[in-house]
Structures are given as structure tokens and as C-alpha cells.
Design a protein around this motif. Structure first.
Motif, PDB file in Angstrom:
ATOM      1  N   UNK A  27       0.798  -1.206   0.000  1.00  0.00           N
ATOM      2  CA  UNK A  27       0.000   0.000   0.000  1.00  0.00           C
ATOM      3  C   UNK A  27       0.837   1.265   0.000  1.00  0.00           C
ATOM      4  N   UNK A  28       2.014   1.209   0.698  1.00  0.00           N
ATOM      5  CA  UNK A  28       2.892   2.377   0.781  1.00  0.00           C
ATOM      6  C   UNK A  28       4.337   1.946   0.580  1.00  0.00           C
ATOM      7  N   UNK A  29       5.147   2.889   0.103  1.00  0.00           N
ATOM      8  CA  UNK A  29       6.580   2.664  -0.053  1.00  0.00           C
ATOM      9  C   UNK A  29       7.318   3.756   0.702  1.00  0.00           C
ATOM     10  N   UNK A  30       8.299   3.350   1.514  1.00  0.00           N
ATOM     11  CA  UNK A  30       9.125   4.275   2.295  1.00  0.00           C
ATOM     12  C   UNK A  30      10.534   4.261   1.743  1.00  0.00           C
ATOM     13  N   UNK A  31      11.025   5.431   1.365  1.00  0.00           N
ATOM     14  CA  UNK A  31      12.412   5.574   0.929  1.00  0.00           C
ATOM     15  C   UNK A  31      13.238   5.942   2.155  1.00  0.00           C
ATOM     16  N   UNK A  32      14.087   5.032   2.609  1.00  0.00           N
ATOM     17  CA  UNK A  32      14.834   5.286   3.845  1.00  0.00           C
ATOM     18  C   UNK A  32      15.903   6.367   3.678  1.00  0.00           C
ATOM     19  N   UNK A  33      16.295   6.657   2.453  1.00  0.00           N
ATOM     20  CA  UNK A  33      17.289   7.711   2.225  1.00  0.00           C
ATOM     21  C   UNK A  33      16.661   9.101   2.363  1.00  0.00           C
ATOM     22  N   UNK A  34      15.461   9.267   1.830  1.00  0.00           N
ATOM     23  CA  UNK A  34      14.826  10.589   1.843  1.00  0.00           C
ATOM     24  C   UNK A  34      13.777  10.741   2.942  1.00  0.00           C
ATOM     25  N   UNK A  35      13.263   9.607   3.451  1.00  0.00           N
ATOM     26  CA  UNK A  35      12.206   9.646   4.457  1.00  0.00           C
ATOM     27  C   UNK A  35      10.828   9.898   3.862  1.00  0.00           C
ATOM     28  N   UNK A  38       6.666  -1.021   1.907  1.00  0.00           N
ATOM     29  CA  UNK A  38       7.804  -1.527   1.159  1.00  0.00           C
ATOM     30  C   UNK A  38       8.948  -0.550   1.407  1.00  0.00           C
ATOM     31  N   UNK A  39      10.128  -1.069   1.701  1.00  0.00           N
ATOM     32  CA  UNK A  39      11.283  -0.215   1.992  1.00  0.00           C
ATOM     33  C   UNK A  39      12.200  -0.184   0.767  1.00  0.00           C
ATOM     34  N   UNK A  40      12.555   1.020   0.345  1.00  0.00           N
ATOM     35  CA  UNK A  40      13.544   1.197  -0.723  1.00  0.00           C
ATOM     36  C   UNK A  40      14.620   2.142  -0.225  1.00  0.00           C
ATOM     37  N   UNK A  41      15.771   2.087  -0.853  1.00  0.00           N
ATOM     38  CA  UNK A  41      16.877   2.966  -0.492  1.00  0.00           C
ATOM     39  C   UNK A  41      17.389   3.635  -1.751  1.00  0.00           C
ATOM     40  N   UNK A  42      17.157   4.937  -1.868  1.00  0.00           N
ATOM     41  CA  UNK A  42      17.578   5.669  -3.061  1.00  0.00           C
ATOM     42  C   UNK A  42      18.959   6.298  -2.900  1.00  0.00           C
ATOM     43  N   UNK A  43      19.698   5.881  -1.868  1.00  0.00           N
ATOM     44  CA  UNK A  43      21.042   6.414  -1.682  1.00  0.00           C
ATOM     45  C   UNK A  43      21.865   6.118  -2.933  1.00  0.00           C
TER      46      UNK A  43
END
Length: 57
Positions: free
Chosen positions: A1-9, A45-50
Motif C-alpha cells: 500500500x505504501x513505499x518508504x524511501x529510507x534515504x529521503x524519508x 515496502x522499503x527502498x533505499x535511493x542512496x
């Protein structure tokens, strides 16, 4: 349902791509719905755009 980018928050609602966090107000209806969903056990869902150049290997 949602995606969280841990680099940008940033939290994005998957169905329409709307950014729900951070938001201008904790009273924002879309943010409130997201908070209720997360507090009831929903896991985004966790993504990392670093950029690769910034990642420690």
C-alpha cells in the motif's frame, strides 16, 4: 500500500503515487490514514535511493 524511501524519508501511496509523508500538517487526511495503517501493523515496502557513490560497502 505504501513505499518508504529510507534515504529521503518520503512515504508514497502506491495506488496513485501521492506523497503522504513528510506532510505539511499532522492533520492531513492522507497522512492520518497512513499513520492508522502503520500503527495497526501495516509495513511499507522499503527502498533505499542512496546513490551508489554514497553507500558504504
Amino acid at each position: 500500500m505504501y513505499t518508504l524511501d529510507i534515504h529521503t524519508g518520503i512515504v508514497i501511496r502506491d495506488i496513485d503515487g501521492k506523497q503522504v509523508a513528510p506532510c505539511q500538517s499532522a492533520e492531513d487526511p492522507d497522512f492520518v490514514i497512513y499513520q492508522k495503517w502503520a500503527n495497526s501493523g501495516g509495513e511499507p515496502t522499503i527502498v533505499d535511493s542512496t546513490p551508489i557513490s554514497d553507500q558504504v560497502i
